[in-house]
Design a protein around this motif. Structure first.
Motif, PDB file in Angstrom:
ATOM      1  N   LEU A  46       0.826  -1.208   0.000  1.00  0.00           N
ATOM      2  CA  LEU A  46       0.000   0.000   0.000  1.00  0.00           C
ATOM      3  C   LEU A  46       0.860   1.259   0.000  1.00  0.00           C
ATOM      4  O   LEU A  46       0.568   2.218  -0.731  1.00  0.00           O
ATOM      5  CB  LEU A  46      -0.945   0.000   1.200  1.00  0.00           C
ATOM      6  CG  LEU A  46      -2.082  -1.013   1.156  1.00  0.00           C
ATOM      7  CD1 LEU A  46      -2.832  -1.038   2.482  1.00  0.00           C
ATOM      8  CD2 LEU A  46      -3.029  -0.712   0.009  1.00  0.00           C
ATOM      9  N   VAL A  47       1.916   1.256   0.788  1.00  0.00           N
ATOM     10  CA  VAL A  47       2.829   2.408   0.813  1.00  0.00           C
ATOM     11  C   VAL A  47       3.461   2.604  -0.566  1.00  0.00           C
ATOM     12  O   VAL A  47       3.531   3.734  -1.073  1.00  0.00           O
ATOM     13  CB  VAL A  47       3.909   2.234   1.901  1.00  0.00           C
ATOM     14  CG1 VAL A  47       5.014   3.270   1.751  1.00  0.00           C
ATOM     15  CG2 VAL A  47       3.286   2.315   3.284  1.00  0.00           C
ATOM     16  N   GLU A  48       3.908   1.527  -1.179  1.00  0.00           N
ATOM     17  CA  GLU A  48       4.528   1.624  -2.506  1.00  0.00           C
ATOM     18  C   GLU A  48       3.539   2.153  -3.550  1.00  0.00           C
ATOM     19  O   GLU A  48       3.901   2.976  -4.394  1.00  0.00           O
ATOM     20  CB  GLU A  48       5.072   0.261  -2.950  1.00  0.00           C
ATOM     21  CG  GLU A  48       6.326  -0.157  -2.230  1.00  0.00           C
ATOM     22  CD  GLU A  48       7.576   0.545  -2.726  1.00  0.00           C
ATOM     23  OE1 GLU A  48       7.491   1.626  -3.341  1.00  0.00           O
ATOM     24  OE2 GLU A  48       8.663   0.010  -2.492  1.00  0.00           O
ATOM     25  N   VAL A  49       2.301   1.692  -3.491  1.00  0.00           N
ATOM     26  CA  VAL A  49       1.288   2.177  -4.434  1.00  0.00           C
ATOM     27  C   VAL A  49       1.031   3.669  -4.203  1.00  0.00           C
ATOM     28  O   VAL A  49       0.938   4.449  -5.164  1.00  0.00           O
ATOM     29  CB  VAL A  49      -0.014   1.352  -4.314  1.00  0.00           C
ATOM     30  CG1 VAL A  49      -1.155   2.020  -5.060  1.00  0.00           C
ATOM     31  CG2 VAL A  49       0.214  -0.065  -4.838  1.00  0.00           C
ATOM     32  N   MET A  50       0.939   4.064  -2.940  1.00  0.00           N
ATOM     33  CA  MET A  50       0.715   5.483  -2.630  1.00  0.00           C
ATOM     34  C   MET A  50       1.892   6.333  -3.126  1.00  0.00           C
ATOM     35  O   MET A  50       1.684   7.406  -3.691  1.00  0.00           O
ATOM     36  CB  MET A  50       0.512   5.686  -1.126  1.00  0.00           C
ATOM     37  CG  MET A  50      -0.701   4.968  -0.572  1.00  0.00           C
ATOM     38  SD  MET A  50      -2.221   5.428  -1.392  1.00  0.00           S
ATOM     39  CE  MET A  50      -2.608   6.900  -0.504  1.00  0.00           C
TER      40      MET A  50
ATOM     41  N   TYR B 106       1.114   9.148  -5.849  1.00  0.00           N
ATOM     42  CA  TYR B 106       0.975  10.502  -5.320  1.00  0.00           C
ATOM     43  C   TYR B 106       2.276  11.243  -5.010  1.00  0.00           C
ATOM     44  O   TYR B 106       2.234  12.444  -4.748  1.00  0.00           O
ATOM     45  CB  TYR B 106       0.120  10.471  -4.047  1.00  0.00           C
ATOM     46  CG  TYR B 106      -1.256   9.930  -4.305  1.00  0.00           C
ATOM     47  CD1 TYR B 106      -2.178  10.630  -5.077  1.00  0.00           C
ATOM     48  CD2 TYR B 106      -1.639   8.687  -3.806  1.00  0.00           C
ATOM     49  CE1 TYR B 106      -3.432  10.128  -5.337  1.00  0.00           C
ATOM     50  CE2 TYR B 106      -2.902   8.174  -4.053  1.00  0.00           C
ATOM     51  CZ  TYR B 106      -3.793   8.892  -4.821  1.00  0.00           C
ATOM     52  OH  TYR B 106      -5.033   8.384  -5.079  1.00  0.00           O
ATOM     53  N   VAL B 107       3.391  10.577  -5.015  1.00  0.00           N
ATOM     54  CA  VAL B 107       4.644  11.258  -4.683  1.00  0.00           C
ATOM     55  C   VAL B 107       5.444  11.450  -5.969  1.00  0.00           C
ATOM     56  O   VAL B 107       5.781  10.492  -6.644  1.00  0.00           O
ATOM     57  CB  VAL B 107       5.461  10.458  -3.646  1.00  0.00           C
ATOM     58  CG1 VAL B 107       6.761  11.177  -3.331  1.00  0.00           C
ATOM     59  CG2 VAL B 107       4.649  10.230  -2.382  1.00  0.00           C
TER      60      VAL B 107
ATOM     61  N   VAL C  72      13.606   6.138  -1.645  1.00  0.00           N
ATOM     62  CA  VAL C  72      12.885   5.445  -0.569  1.00  0.00           C
ATOM     63  C   VAL C  72      12.016   4.337  -1.162  1.00  0.00           C
ATOM     64  O   VAL C  72      11.952   3.225  -0.631  1.00  0.00           O
ATOM     65  CB  VAL C  72      12.060   6.436   0.283  1.00  0.00           C
ATOM     66  CG1 VAL C  72      11.238   5.697   1.319  1.00  0.00           C
ATOM     67  CG2 VAL C  72      12.968   7.467   0.940  1.00  0.00           C
ATOM     68  N   GLY C  73      11.362   4.616  -2.271  1.00  0.00           N
ATOM     69  CA  GLY C  73      10.532   3.601  -2.925  1.00  0.00           C
ATOM     70  C   GLY C  73      11.336   2.371  -3.315  1.00  0.00           C
ATOM     71  O   GLY C  73      10.902   1.234  -3.111  1.00  0.00           O
TER      72      GLY C  73
END
Length: 128
Positions: free
Chosen positions: A24-28, A32-33, A42-43
């Motif tokens: 979920l963090v990776e998708v966000m 969006y980033v 970071v990704g």
């Protein structure tokens, strides 16, 4: 059910939850980033931890070299980007696979994978 099997299942659940949260963090991040640090570095660091968590769902026992194996896998995918694998396979029009496999080689990505792998190694030594 014996105690060892219960512990293995608890570890699998722990890593499955970590995998879903990291995904979920990776998708966000992907959606969006759009900066010059979090998304590219970071990704990439987190993707190594994502692959590690996914692997640990199926191999819950401690595997001393798993951080190294995950790093080699990630670096291998990056090297395939150097050889334009997406284009060789004719997948350049498939956005999902282009994102998953990547399409641009960057040595800094390998460094980010290395940082993520070193964090995993520290995790293995301290908590593993």
């Amino acid at each position: 059910m014996n105690l060892q099997m219960t512990k293995r299942n608890q570890l699998r659940i722990k890593y499955a939850i970590a995998f879903v949260l990291l995904l979920l963090v990776e998708v966000m991040i992907a959606l969006y980033v759009h900066d010059t640090f979090v998304r590219p570095y970071v990704g990439d660091m987190l993707v190594v931890i994502l692959v590690y968590s996914f692997t640990r769902i199926f191999i819950p026992e401690r595997c001393r070299l798993l951080p190294l194996y995950v790093f080699l896998f990630a670096a291998g995918v990056e090297v395939l980007q150097y050889f334009k694998l997406v284009h060789v396979l004719g997948l350049e029009h498939n956005r999902f696979l282009r994102i998953v496999l990547g399409s641009v080689f960057d040595i800094k990505d390998i460094v980010s994978y290395g940082v993520g792998s070193m964090l995993l190694e520290a995790y293995e030594r301290i908590l593993g």
